[in-house]
Scaffold this motif. Structure first.
Motif, PDB file in Angstrom:
ATOM      1  N   LYS A 245       0.815  -1.217   0.000  1.00  9.86           N
ATOM      2  CA  LYS A 245       0.000   0.000   0.000  1.00  9.86           C
ATOM      3  C   LYS A 245       0.846   1.263   0.000  1.00  9.86           C
ATOM      4  O   LYS A 245       0.568   2.211  -0.740  1.00  9.86           O
ATOM      5  N   TRP A 246       1.912   1.289   0.820  1.00 10.85           N
ATOM      6  CA  TRP A 246       2.732   2.502   0.907  1.00 10.85           C
ATOM      7  C   TRP A 246       3.390   2.822  -0.426  1.00 10.85           C
ATOM      8  O   TRP A 246       3.527   3.984  -0.811  1.00 10.85           O
ATOM      9  N   MET A 247       3.770   1.780  -1.154  1.00  9.76           N
ATOM     10  CA  MET A 247       4.411   1.985  -2.460  1.00  9.76           C
ATOM     11  C   MET A 247       3.388   2.519  -3.470  1.00  9.76           C
ATOM     12  O   MET A 247       3.688   3.400  -4.283  1.00  9.76           O
ATOM     13  N   LEU A 248       2.170   1.974  -3.412  1.00  7.35           N
ATOM     14  CA  LEU A 248       1.122   2.443  -4.306  1.00  7.35           C
ATOM     15  C   LEU A 248       0.776   3.902  -4.034  1.00  7.35           C
ATOM     16  O   LEU A 248       0.568   4.687  -4.964  1.00  7.35           O
ATOM     17  N   GLU A 249       0.723   4.268  -2.752  1.00 14.83           N
ATOM     18  CA  GLU A 249       0.404   5.657  -2.405  1.00 14.83           C
ATOM     19  C   GLU A 249       1.481   6.615  -2.882  1.00 14.83           C
ATOM     20  O   GLU A 249       1.195   7.716  -3.358  1.00 14.83           O
ATOM     21  N   LEU A 250       2.725   6.188  -2.783  1.00 15.42           N
ATOM     22  CA  LEU A 250       3.827   7.007  -3.269  1.00 15.42           C
ATOM     23  C   LEU A 250       3.784   7.128  -4.789  1.00 15.42           C
ATOM     24  O   LEU A 250       3.908   8.219  -5.353  1.00 15.42           O
ATOM     25  N   GLY A 251       3.570   5.988  -5.449  1.00 13.92           N
ATOM     26  CA  GLY A 251       3.510   5.995  -6.914  1.00 13.92           C
ATOM     27  C   GLY A 251       2.335   6.777  -7.449  1.00 13.92           C
ATOM     28  O   GLY A 251       2.430   7.432  -8.494  1.00 13.92           O
ATOM     29  N   ALA A 252       1.207   6.738  -6.730  1.00 10.46           N
ATOM     30  CA  ALA A 252       0.008   7.440  -7.181  1.00 10.46           C
ATOM     31  C   ALA A 252       0.236   8.939  -7.263  1.00 10.46           C
ATOM     32  O   ALA A 252      -0.313   9.622  -8.135  1.00 10.46           O
ATOM     33  N   VAL A 253       1.037   9.451  -6.358  1.00 10.68           N
ATOM     34  CA  VAL A 253       1.345  10.885  -6.382  1.00 10.68           C
ATOM     35  C   VAL A 253       2.118  11.233  -7.648  1.00 10.68           C
ATOM     36  O   VAL A 253       1.829  12.236  -8.321  1.00 10.68           O
ATOM     37  N   PHE A 254       3.071  10.386  -7.998  1.00  9.43           N
ATOM     38  CA  PHE A 254       3.911  10.662  -9.169  1.00  9.43           C
ATOM     39  C   PHE A 254       3.153  10.537 -10.483  1.00  9.43           C
ATOM     40  O   PHE A 254       3.392  11.303 -11.415  1.00  9.43           O
ATOM     41  N   ILE A 255       2.255   9.556 -10.568  1.00  6.07           N
ATOM     42  CA  ILE A 255       1.527   9.377 -11.833  1.00  6.07           C
ATOM     43  C   ILE A 255       0.154  10.057 -11.796  1.00  6.07           C
ATOM     44  O   ILE A 255      -0.663   9.877 -12.694  1.00  6.07           O
ATOM     45  N   LYS A 256      -0.094  10.828 -10.735  1.00  4.25           N
ATOM     46  CA  LYS A 256      -1.286  11.677 -10.626  1.00  4.25           C
ATOM     47  C   LYS A 256      -2.583  10.872 -10.718  1.00  4.25           C
ATOM     48  O   LYS A 256      -3.443  11.125 -11.578  1.00  4.25           O
ATOM     49  N   THR A 257      -2.707   9.894  -9.827  1.00  2.00           N
ATOM     50  CA  THR A 257      -3.933   9.121  -9.736  1.00  2.00           C
ATOM     51  C   THR A 257      -4.229   8.857  -8.264  1.00  2.00           C
ATOM     52  O   THR A 257      -3.592   9.419  -7.387  1.00  2.00           O
ATOM     53  N   GLU A 258      -5.208   7.986  -7.987  1.00  2.00           N
ATOM     54  CA  GLU A 258      -5.589   7.663  -6.618  1.00  2.00           C
ATOM     55  C   GLU A 258      -5.502   6.155  -6.403  1.00  2.00           C
ATOM     56  O   GLU A 258      -5.873   5.367  -7.282  1.00  2.00           O
ATOM     57  N   THR A 259      -5.046   5.745  -5.231  1.00  2.00           N
ATOM     58  CA  THR A 259      -4.903   4.307  -4.936  1.00  2.00           C
ATOM     59  C   THR A 259      -6.254   3.611  -4.828  1.00  2.00           C
ATOM     60  O   THR A 259      -6.336   2.389  -4.953  1.00  2.00           O
TER      61      THR A 259
END
Length: 298
Positions: A245-259
């Motif tokens: 989950k923490w990785m998805l939340e970090l990645g979501a910020v970079f690719i401008k989406t929501e987990t």
């Protein structure tokens, strides 16, 4: 002349519908922001398109694949309410309006569910921004009184198909060894093949006794763990790194989406469609993924 109107019909689903309806001999009119189609600002053109049309299918609405900041949230909601309201007003101006209006809704209207599936009769409406959008969207749609047009709202699950949608990023993740579970992997993944979505609309068109809301999802939802495992098998990829989950939340910020798009457990069953006699062409994830992954080899 058989005519159909696709509102917001330029995306993955709309393109598939346009191709299939044209093959059936329909004239397809598209309302969109693209210059080659009928503009949303052209109210007279919209009424003209709807006049004598057999079906109106509304797929319009800003993509939810973005960050939920205040600007985007307003546009997501407004785009759905505005287009639905405008279509309703336009139908009322028609002398011979469409016999049926199929409006998009979303299976995300139900709560996060890992304990039991959600049906039309026994589903529990959730909370949060995405759910509020769905609720307002459906309320706007059903509050429009149309004496000559039957109305159906489709609570559509995640649509899978060979030429777009979520399959593109999922296949890319798997291809590069990142096709493991997302989060716990226990969240349910409700889906529907784009061909079944098309066939469901034809089924409902012919069933003049049916109206209201329908869950539009396959009868075989799976967990995220099962989804990624089956995708790796079909693509012949032996392993896939998990994404906590923490990785998805970090990645979501970079690719401008929501987990939420991958972590919410959508466990939805098409109880009403099956009760009325619709038979799914793609009822299992295995058949669906194999048809998609092997599509260009057919």
């Amino acid at each position: 002349m058989k005519k159909i109107v696709l509102a917001g019909g330029t995306g993955f689903i709309g393109t598939y519908f346009e191709k299939n309806f044209k093959e059936m001999g329909y004239v397809v009119k598209i309302i969109s922001r693209q210059k080659k189609h009928i503009s949303w600002e052209d109210k007279a053109g919209i009424v003209e398109a709807l006049e004598n049309a057999e079906i109106l299918i509304n797929l319009a609405g800003r993509s939810v694949n973005c960050r939920y900041n205040e600007t985007n949230k307003k546009e997501i909601l407004d785009s759905r309410v505005r287009t639905t309201t405008l279509l309703g007003e336009s139908i009322l101006k028609c002398k011979n309006p469409p016999k049926i209006w199929v409006n998009s809704s979303t299976a995300t209207i139900y709560r996060h569910a890992e304990d039991r599936p959600m049906t039309e009769e026994h589903g529990e409406i959730g909370s949060g921004f995405s759910v509020e959008v769905a609720k307002v969207w459906e309320k706007t749609f059903f509050n429009i009184k149309l004496p000559k047009t039957r109305k159906i709202a489709l609570r559509i699950a995640i649509v899978l198909g060979p030429d777009g949608g979520v399959m593109v990023p999922y296949k890319n993740l798997t291809r590069f060894g990142l096709g493991g579970i997302q989060g716990t992997g226990n969240q349910k993944f409700s889906w529907i093949h784009v061909e079944d979505l098309f066939q469901i609309i034809l089924f409902l068109k012919d069933r003049e006794d049916l109206e209201g809301g329908f869950n539009c999802s396959s009868p075989g939802p799976v967990s995220n763990r099962e989804l990624m495992q089956e995708l790796r098998r079909v693509m012949n990829v032996p392993f896939g790194l998990p994404s906590p989950k923490w990785m998805l939340e970090l990645g979501a910020v970079f690719i401008k989406t929501e987990t939420e798009l991958v972590l919410k457990s959508r466990w939805v069953l098409p109880e009403r469609l099956e009760r009325e006699g619709y038979v799914f062409k793609f009822g299992t994830l295995q058949d669906t993924l194999e048809s998609i992954v092997n599509y260009k080899n057919v």
